[in-house]
Enzyme design. Structure first.
Site, PDB file in Angstrom:
ATOM      1  N   ARG A  45     -33.288 -46.173  42.415  1.00  0.00           N
ATOM      2  CA  ARG A  45     -33.380 -46.691  41.043  1.00  0.00           C
ATOM      3  C   ARG A  45     -32.084 -47.387  40.645  1.00  0.00           C
ATOM      4  O   ARG A  45     -32.099 -48.396  39.942  1.00  0.00           O
ATOM      5  CB  ARG A  45     -33.724 -45.545  40.087  1.00  0.00           C
ATOM      6  CG  ARG A  45     -34.098 -46.036  38.713  1.00  0.00           C
ATOM      7  CD  ARG A  45     -34.669 -44.943  37.863  1.00  0.00           C
ATOM      8  NE  ARG A  45     -33.701 -43.885  37.607  1.00  0.00           N
ATOM      9  CZ  ARG A  45     -33.952 -42.820  36.851  1.00  0.00           C
ATOM     10  NH1 ARG A  45     -35.147 -42.678  36.301  1.00  0.00           N
ATOM     11  NH2 ARG A  45     -33.038 -41.905  36.638  1.00  0.00           N
ATOM     12  N   LYS A  80     -32.080 -48.372  34.268  1.00  0.00           N
ATOM     13  CA  LYS A  80     -31.182 -47.465  33.545  1.00  0.00           C
ATOM     14  C   LYS A  80     -29.866 -48.186  33.214  1.00  0.00           C
ATOM     15  O   LYS A  80     -28.766 -47.751  33.591  1.00  0.00           O
ATOM     16  CB  LYS A  80     -30.951 -46.197  34.371  1.00  0.00           C
ATOM     17  CG  LYS A  80     -31.081 -44.973  33.478  1.00  0.00           C
ATOM     18  CD  LYS A  80     -31.316 -43.724  34.246  1.00  0.00           C
ATOM     19  CE  LYS A  80     -31.022 -42.499  33.412  1.00  0.00           C
ATOM     20  NZ  LYS A  80     -31.607 -42.466  32.072  1.00  0.00           N
ATOM     21  N   GLU A  85     -41.538 -44.882  24.991  1.00  0.00           N
ATOM     22  CA  GLU A  85     -40.900 -43.640  25.428  1.00  0.00           C
ATOM     23  C   GLU A  85     -40.017 -43.148  24.296  1.00  0.00           C
ATOM     24  O   GLU A  85     -39.892 -43.796  23.266  1.00  0.00           O
ATOM     25  CB  GLU A  85     -40.104 -43.858  26.720  1.00  0.00           C
ATOM     26  CG  GLU A  85     -38.998 -44.876  26.625  1.00  0.00           C
ATOM     27  CD  GLU A  85     -38.234 -45.003  27.954  1.00  0.00           C
ATOM     28  OE1 GLU A  85     -38.567 -45.906  28.719  1.00  0.00           O
ATOM     29  OE2 GLU A  85     -37.315 -44.205  28.186  1.00  0.00           O
TER      30      GLU A  85
HETATM   31  C1  COI Z   1     -31.170 -38.323  31.886  1.00  0.00           C
HETATM   32  O1  COI Z   1     -32.203 -37.743  31.614  1.00  0.00           O
HETATM   33  O2  COI Z   1     -30.524 -38.079  32.919  1.00  0.00           O
HETATM   34  C2  COI Z   1     -30.663 -39.379  31.016  1.00  0.00           C
HETATM   35  O3  COI Z   1     -29.981 -40.213  31.517  1.00  0.00           O
HETATM   36  C3  COI Z   1     -30.932 -39.385  29.569  1.00  0.00           C
HETATM   37  C4  COI Z   1     -29.656 -39.374  28.798  1.00  0.00           C
HETATM   38  C5  COI Z   1     -29.903 -39.850  27.401  1.00  0.00           C
HETATM   39  C6  COI Z   1     -28.990 -38.040  28.825  1.00  0.00           C
END
Ligand code: COI
Length: 418
Positions: A163, A265, A301
């Site tokens: 990812r 991400k 989401e």
């Molecule tokens: C995760 O779930 O690892 C994330 O990156 C979300 C983040 C807002 C803590």
């Protein structure tokens, strides 16, 4: 980013070089007095032990501007203790930095140098680093768990690596290979073992971060990239703990639009949700459910996780069409649910369908699998089934069991570190 006095002095010395040494005409006109001052200052600097006399060009200085400082935290002294000194019963999701971080760099040629562990600490970046000015960065999140026998387990770190590669490609960045990424995550888990909570008390959250660390002024990809992995022990993400969440359907702000970077991400997906999130939190909600940017009718989401809707034996989740993050927990839960005989559907989920659902739950690495107790949409609050017999709870317990080694991993999802 902390620029301490010594670092500023390093830069002073380098600036001195640029003006007094790099410029040959000026060099010829140095008086004995200024030469003496110059030498004295540099002898003093090297005595301080923090500055090296570097005869280098301005461009070289630029290329080195983002070199991380290995400082601040001294090498941990109580490394042999099985556990760090922490209140393991009260872990939340705040930063408690574990001893070591991992740093690996990549210049324009796209090749990452060999990474290394160093004590967790601040890094130095040029003020014009690509990541600071133009948001050129992606991150990941994964967790390490401690088994009863003391071994550490990682959950699908290769999926995070892939990812990150997809996200890096979208943000025009080079990325570590899957092997480099997984190796870094393993090294971080192992070096920080005493920060991995006792079984059942939480996990070590591992945060791999890839950023354009080289300096730019005009909008362009950075000339240098830094991959950092750090870690922190964590418990539940939401202050609600394992209690059901109260979500608010946001109609003003959107999280991502078609053609944007919502599906990867990218760090740029997170700050823009803060305003809506903080407004919702101040009204007592746990998180926000975003709607699609075009019709504002379909579920996307939450700020920090994916969402699932249950009706009878059908579990639906918004299809990943470029605006929704391809969660690793999301796809793992989908597979577990199919194995258990549920009909799992990825589709455009209309907000009215949510109102009519039996259950709603959220998934994410940080969040885990979290039940939703209520959703508020257009001033109407809808309640959902939760509790031990819920679909959410059944799927959650299988996933947690696989991740923590209490349920046999028949899928090759878990890697064990000694
Ligand atoms: C995760 O779930 O690892 C994330 O990156 C979300 C983040 C807002 C803590």
């Amino acid at each position: 980013m902390v620029m301490d006095e010594d670092v500023e002095k390093t830069n002073d010395v380098e600036r001195t070089h640029r003006t007094e040494v790099v410029d040959p005409t000026k060099h010829l006109h140095l008086t004995w007095l200024s030469l003496l001052k110059f030498i004295t200052r540099n002898i003093w600097s090297s005595h301080k032990g923090n500055c090296k006399l570097k005869l280098q060009s301005f461009s070289k200085y630029n290329a080195q501007a983002a070199t991380p400082l290995r400082e601040e935290r001294k090498k941990p002294t109580n490394q042999d203790d099985e556990y760090a000194d922490l209140d393991w019963d009260n872990l939340g999701f705040g930063l408690t930095p574990a001893d070591y971080m991992y740093v690996m760099k990549c210049s324009k040629d796209g090749e990452f140098t060999k990474g290394e562990l160093s004590p967790f600490g601040n890094i130095q970046l040029s003020p014009s680093a690509g990541v600071l000015n133009y948001g050129q960065g992606v991150y990941e999140g994964t967790k390490a768990y401690r088994k009863d026998n003391g071994k550490l387990l990682l959950f699908r770190p290769d999926q995070n690596a892939i990812r990150m590669q997809i996200g890096a490609e979208r943000m025009l960045m080079p990325s570590p290979s899957v092997d480099q990424f997984v190796d870094a995550v393993k090294q971080i888990a192992s070096a920080n073992k005493r920060w991995v909570p006792p079984p059942g008390k939480g996990s070590l959250y591992i945060r791999p971060l890839l950023m354009g660390s080289g300096p730019v002024l005009g909008l362009a990809p950075a000339p240098e990239y830094t991959f950092i992995v750090y870690a922190s022990p964590v418990g539940n993400y939401f202050k609600e703990g394992i209690a059901a969440l109260n979500l608010f359907v946001e109609e003003e702000y959107v999280r991502a639009a078609p053609g944007g970077a919502g599906g990867v991400k990218s760090i740029t997906n997170y700050a823009p949700v803060l305003k809506a999130l903080s407004r919702a939190k101040s009204r007592g909600f746990s998180d926000i459910l975003y709607l699609d940017a075009v019709k504002k009718k379909y579920l996307e989401e939450a700020s920090s996780c994916n969402v699932f809707v249950v009706k009878g034996r059908t579990i639906s989740t918004p299809a990943t069409n470029g605006t929704i993050l391809e969660g690793i927990t999301r796809k793992s839960v989908m597979e577990i649910a199919s194995d258990q005989g549920y009909k799992v559907v990825e589709k455009a989920v209309h907000v009215d369908e949510v109102i009519d659902a039996d259950e709603v739950f959220c998934t994410g690495t940080a969040v885990g699998v979290a039940p939703v107790g209520t959703i508020t949409y257009k001033d109407k609050r809808v309640e959902y089934e939760t509790g031990d017999e819920s679909v959410c709870q059944k799927l959650r317990s299988v996933l947690v069991g696989i991740k923590t080694g209490t349920i046999e991993d028949t899928k090759g999802w878990v890697s064990c570190i000694n």
